[in-house]
Design an enzyme around this catalytic site. Structure first.
Site, short mmCIF file in Angstrom:
data_model
loop_
_atom_site.label_atom_id
_atom_site.label_comp_id
_atom_site.label_asym_id
_atom_site.label_seq_id
_atom_site.Cartn_x
_atom_site.Cartn_y
_atom_site.Cartn_z
N ASP A 80 32.64 37.64 47.98
CA ASP A 80 33.36 38.07 49.18
C ASP A 80 32.49 38.97 50.07
OD1 ASP A 80 33.57 39.93 47.11
OD2 ASP A 80 35.44 40.77 47.86
N HIS A 142 29.83 49.92 40.66
CA HIS A 142 30.79 48.85 40.94
C HIS A 142 30.66 47.83 39.80
CE1 HIS A 142 33.35 46.23 43.18
NE2 HIS A 142 32.43 45.41 43.61
N ASP A 164 32.20 48.17 48.34
CA ASP A 164 33.09 48.21 47.17
C ASP A 164 32.53 49.23 46.19
OD1 ASP A 164 34.36 46.11 48.39
OD2 ASP A 164 34.04 44.67 46.77
N ASP A 196 36.55 50.94 51.14
CA ASP A 196 37.21 49.95 50.27
C ASP A 196 38.65 50.36 49.95
OD1 ASP A 196 37.77 48.10 48.25
OD2 ASP A 196 36.42 49.03 46.77
N GLY A 368 36.67 47.09 39.26
CA GLY A 368 35.47 47.63 39.89
C GLY A 368 35.77 48.47 41.12
N HIS A 369 37.06 48.69 41.39
CA HIS A 369 37.42 49.37 42.64
C HIS A 369 38.08 50.72 42.39
CE1 HIS A 369 36.58 45.77 45.06
NE2 HIS A 369 37.01 45.11 44.00
N HIS A 391 38.90 46.18 53.67
CA HIS A 391 39.10 45.40 52.45
C HIS A 391 40.51 45.51 51.90
CE1 HIS A 391 34.92 45.48 52.93
NE2 HIS A 391 34.51 46.08 51.84
#
Lengths: 557, 557
Positions: A80, A142, A164, A196, A368-369, A391
Site C-alpha cells: 500500500d 513497523h 506507518d 498514520d 504494525g500500527h 491512512h
C-alpha cells in the site's frame, strides 16, 4: 522581484490516495515549481469491483505537472506504499528514494514489469534536497524492516510525515526509534504533521514484536509434530525469528509460496535475513525428515484462493498434505473483508485434524500500527501547529483527530481531508481549499489500466446476479422473412439441462411476439426492442430474475 | 413379536443444517416409523454464491420419508430457525409447534407465501407427544422473546436440545431460565445433549441484555440531538427498552423499515411489546418535532444496500436526511462477512457529521449466545452421557467439544458431525455412522428453488470476472458463404466507447480466421470452435482476461 513572488507562494499538501480508505497511500507536496511525492501504493478492490485485480491512485495531476516532479520518496516496502510505483513510472519519469530493503522490493517489482528506473538508496539519519524541499529521514519501527519517517523542510516550515509506525521498545533487529531527534525536531518547530491513523480506534499500546517471538517459542518447544506457519511475506523480522526458533529446536525450514520465496531471497541478499547454516531445505526434501524436524513457512494468511495455505487446506497442494496432529500457526490477522475466507481455511484445516493456532487464541501476531497511546506519544514529541490524519477510513481519521484534540490541539488546526483535497499552508495559516485535484480509484484488470470503469463494473454486476441471455434471429432484409430463430443462448441463468423448459416456453412467447411484429410492420430495430422487452418480462415473471439480454438480430439479402 | 423388533431399533439423530456453518439449522430425530424435526432455518449465501437470495436445507430425506414425519417443533423466531419453513411446507405437510411469538412470525411469513399450515401454540413447561417422542418445553433466555429448549423423551432415553440460548440472570421480561427443572432433568438422566456452539470460542460470560439498557439510557440522557437507532427487528426486548427510554426522556418514536414495522405490529398484537401511550408517531410526523423530541428506530444493522439506515447514509432516504449532530446508534454487531458493508455505512454517516455510536466504542449491543462459562453451566446441569455440538463452523464445534472434555466428558462420547451425519444411539451406546443422508445447500434465486446449481454459479463467476462476448455470424447453409459478420457484442469486458479498438482488431483477426476456415473447408460447428478459440486467445493476449465467449453462428438457405 522574485522575492515578492515567493512570499505569495504557499505549500500545497495533496493526498491522492489513503484517505477515506486503507490503502494506495500517495501524498503530493507542491511549492512553486516543485512537486515531491511521498509513497505510491496500491489497494485491493472492494468486493463489488468485480474482476478487478488491484486499484491504484489516479496520477492525472502528476501527468499534467510532470515537469515539476522532483522525486518520489518511499517510507517502507508494503504494497500500500510501493504497489503503484510501476504504474506511475509508466506515466511519468521520477527518481525514487528509498531505504535498501524497500529498494530491493521495488526492484523486484520493476523487473516483473520490465521497467528501468532511477533509484537512490537512502538511510535513516540522512538528509538530501529535492527541489525546494530538504528531506531528513528517521528510522521507524513497523512490521517491515527499514521503515522511515520523513521530516520535510519546506519554504514555509517543517512537515513531519510519520509513515506507518508503531512504537516498539524492543524491536527484533535492535533498531529503535530516535526519540531524541524527533523531540529535537519538535523543538525546532513543526508546521504540519501527517500521521498514520490505521489503529487510532484501538486503545492502549500495540505489543512489541518480541511478544510474538515468545509465544511462537512456546509453541515450538511444546510440540513434537510438524509445524506449518503462515505469515506476511514482508515481515522479515517474523521470518527471522521463526528461522532462529527452528534452529534452536532442531528443525529444518522449508519455504513455500512464491512471494515468501522472493522475500527470503531479497532479504538474504541484502543482509536483512540471516539464515542459520544448514537450516533451510527445499520443499522436495521435507519428506526425508521426521515431523518433529520440520517447519514450513508459507503464504496465504488472507485465505487467498490460490495461496499455498489454502491449497493445503483444500488438499490440492503438491508437496504438503495436511495430517492429523499437524500444528498450523497463522501468524497474522485477517485484513477487513477477508474474515470469511480466512475462517473457511481454518475450518478446513481443523476438519483434517490439524491443531490450528491463530491470533484469537494465542499471541501469534501483533499489529504494525500505533494505537491510541502511541499516537499520543508521537503528537507529544512532534508538537505540530497543524495536523492532518492520514491512512484510514473516516472513522479512523475522526478518531485520530479526537486524540489530537484531547492533547490540546485546537479543532481548527486539524484537517480531515479526502483524496484530492488541497491543504494550503503558509508559515502561519492553513486551510483546506474548496477545490480538489483529480484523485479517483483507477482499476487494474489484467493488463488493462483504467479500461474498466463503473459502467463495465455495473454490467459485470448484472451478469453476476442473473447471467446473460442472447436472442438470435436472422431476417431477410428485403422481405423481413424470419430465416433463423428466435433461438436463445444463456449462461448463468438457470441449469439448462434440467430447467430448459423455461427457454422452450420463452421461444414460444417470442414467436408470438414476432407474429404481432409482422402485423404491425415493425422495423428491425423496433423488433429488437420488442423481443428484448418481451423476454425480460417473461423471465422476470417466471423467475424474478433480470439477466442481461442481448438481442443479436442479423439481416441478410 | 414387535417387542423384539423394538429392541433392535435405534434412535437416529440427523442434522441436515447448522453444522460446519452458522445458519439453516434443522435437525431430524428418527425412531422406527416416527420422524421429529427440530427447527427449519435458512441462511444467507456465501459471497461466491452469485445472485443467490437465500440458502435452505435439502429436504430430500423428508420428502422420501414424508409419511413418517410427525411434527416440526421450533425453538425460536430467528430466520436461521424458521426461514426454511415455507419451503419445507411446499414439499411436505407437517404440523408445526412453536411458542406464541414464534408462531406470529411464522404466520407472517406463510401469509407472504400464501401457504396454509397446521399450527399449534405451545408454551414453556408444557409436554406433548408426537409419535413415539414426548416433548417437554423449557423457557430459554435469548435475543428474541419466547425462546424454548426441548427435552425430548425417546424410546432409548432423553435428549436435551438447548436451542440458541444465553444465560441472562436479569432478562428484560423477567422470564428466567428454570435452572431447577433443567437440573432435575439432569438427575433423571440425559442420554444426549445437542447444544448451541455459536459463542463457544468466546471466553467468560455474555453480558445481560440489561447492560445495553443502561448504556442506551446514558446516551438518551446525555444528548439533546436527534437519535436514530438501528437494531435487529427480532429483538423485541431491545425495542421495548428503546420505547421506554423514549417515554422517560420525552421523545416520540417513529419506526422505519418494513421488517421493523412488521415486528412491532406482530409483537404488539400478541402482547410482547407494550408501547407507552402517545409515544409512537408516524415517520411523516417527525418533521413536526424538535430533534430533542425524536427517536427513529430503524433496520439496516448489516449495511444491507436497500435498508433504511444505508439509504439514510447514502442520502437516498425519503423521510430522513442525516444532519450534523444526529446521534446514530448501531445497537447490533455485524454478522461475519458483513463487516465491510457496515464500516461503509458508518463512514458515510460520520462523513455527514453524525455522531455514530456502536458496540466497539459503547456497550450498545450484547450477544444472544452463551460463552464458554455459560456452556459449562449448561453441561454441568444437564450432565448428558453423549454430546453433539450444534450450530457452528468446525472451529466452534471443536471448541465446544474441548469445553465438554474439560468438564470430564470422555472424548469418545462427543460427536462432531456434519450436515447429513447419522448419530445412532441405543440406551447405552452411540456412534456416528459412515453413511450419510442427503443434506446439501439448496440455493433460492428469486422464485426458483434449486434451479441454480454449481455449474450456473460457475458461469456467473466467469461472467462477473471478465464479462461476455458474443460472436455473431451468418452463413449460407449451402454455399457456406458468409452473409453477416463476424460481429462482436460485449458486456462487462472493456469500456467500449473508449476502448472499442480492441473489438475492431478482434474482428480483423476473426476475418482472417474465417478465410483459413474456407480454405480448409471446415464444417459450421468446426468454424464455431475455431472462431471461439481464436477470440479467446486474442483477448487473453491483449488484456489477460478470459470472458465467456458465446459464438452465435446461424445458417440460412
Amino acid at each position: 522581484m522574485p522575492e515578492k513572488k515567493k512570499k505569495n507562494m504557499k505549500l500545497r499538501v495533496m493526498p491522492i490516495g489513503g484517505l477515506h480508505e486503507v490503502g494506495k497511500n500517495c501524498t503530493l507536496f507542491e511549492y512553486g515549481d516543485d512537486i515531491l511525492i511521498v509513497d505510491c501504493g496500491m489497494t485491493f478492490p472492494d468486493s463489488d469491483m468485480l474482476g478487478i485485480d488491484i486499484v491504484i491512485p489516479d496520477f492525472s495531476y502528476l501527468e499534467e505537472n510532470s515537469s515539476k516532479v522532483r522525486g518520489l520518496i518511499i517510507t517502507h516496502a508494503h504494497e500500500d506504499h510501493i504497489g503503484g510505483v510501476p504504474y506511475l513510472l509508466q506515466k511519468i519519469q521520477v527518481p525514487i528514494y528509498a531505504s535498501r530493503l524497500t529498494l530491493g522490493f521495488i526492484q523486484n517489482k520493476l523487473a516483473e514489469f520490465k521497467i528501468d528506473a532511477d533509484l537512490h538508496e537512502i538511510e535513516a539519519g540522512q538528509s538530501f534536497r529535492l527541489g525546494c524541499f530538504r528531506v531528513e529521514t528517521l528510522h521507524m519501527t513497523h512490521s517491515v524492516a527499514d521503515a522511515l519517517a520523513f521530516c520535510i523542510e519546506t519554504p514555509v516550515g517543517k512537515v513531519f510525515f510519520t509513515g506507518d509506525f508503531k512504537i516498539d521498545y524492543t524491536p527484533v533487529d535492535g533498531q529503535k526509534i530516535d526519540f531524541a531527534r524527533i523531540a529535537e525536531i519538535g523543538d525546532e518547530g513543526v508546521l504540519l504533521m501527517l500521521a498514520d491513523s490505521t489503529n487510532a480506534m484501538r486503545r492502549g499500546y500495540t505489543p512489541s514484536e518480541a511478544v510474538v517471538g515468545i509465544s511462537l517459542g512456546n509453541i515450538f518447544a511444546g510440540t513434537p509434530h510438524r509445524i506449518i506457519i503462515a505469515t506476511f511475506s514482508s515481515n522479515v523480522h517474523r521470518v527471522q525469528k521463526i528461522m532462529d526458533l527452528a534452529k534452536e529446536n532442531g528443525r529444518k525450514v522449508a519455504i513455500c509460496g512464491r512471494s515468501m520465496e522472493n522475500m527470503v531471497r531479497i532479504a538474504t541478499e541484502l543482509g536483512y535475513l540471516n539464515i542459520p547454516a544448514g537450516t533451510l531445505v527445499d520443499m522436495k526434501q521435507i519428506k526425508n525428515y521426521l515431523d518433529s524436524e520440520v517447519v514450513i513457512i508459507t503464504t496465504g494468511t488472507q485465505g487467498e484462493p490460490m495461496s499455498a495455505l489454502t491449497r493445503m487446506a483444500n488438499n490440492e497442494h503438491r508437496d504438503v498434505k495436511i495430517k492429523p496432529n499437524d500444528v498450523v500457526i497463522l501468524s497474522s490477522s485477517p485484513v477487513p473483508g477477508n474474515e470469511n475466507a480466512v475462517s473457511g481455511v481454518l475450518n478446513q484445516l481443523m476438519d483434517k485434524g490439524a491443531t490450528v493456532l491463530y491470533n484469537d487464541i494465542a499471541d501469534t501476531h501483533v499489529s504494525g500500527h500505533a494505537c491510541e497511546e502511541e499516537l499520543k506519544l508521537m503528537h507529544s514529541l512532534v508538537r505540530p501547529k497543524f495536523f492532518m490524519p492520514l491512512h484510514g477510513e473516516v472513522r479512523h481519521l475522526r478518531r485520530h483527530a479526537d486524540i489530537a484534540q484531547s492533547l490540546g490541539m485546537p479543532a481548527d488546526n486539524i484537517f480531515i481531508g479526502d483524496n484530492g483535497s488541497i491543504l494550503e499552508l503558509n508559515g502561519d495559516t492553513a486551510a483546506l481549499l474548496s477545490e480538489k485535484i483529480t484523485a479517483g480509484a483507477v482499476m487494474v484488470d489484467g493488463i488493462g489500466v483504467g479500461d474498466v470503469g463503473n459502467s463495465v463494473i455495473n454490467e459485470r454486476k448484472r451478469l453476476s446476479t442473473s447471467g446473460v441471455v442472447v436472442i438470435a434471429a436472422t431476417f431477410d432484409e428485403g422481405t423481413k422473412e424470419l430465416l433463423y430463430g428466435p433461438e436463445l443462448y444463456t449462461r448463468g441463468l438457470v441449469y439448462v439441462k434440467e430447467y430448459g423448459e423455461l427457454l422452450d416456453e420463452a421461444k414460444i412467447v417470442l414467436g408470438e411476439v414476432l407474429e404481432h411484429a409482422y402485423e404491425k410492420d415493425l422495423s428491425i430495430s423496433e423488433m429488437k426492442d420488442v423481443l428484448k422487452s418481451a423476454l425480460k418480462k417473461f423471465i422476470y415473471h417466471k423467475t424474478n430474475r433480470e439477466p442481461v439480454i442481448l438481442p443479436v438480430i442479423t439481416t441478410v439479402y
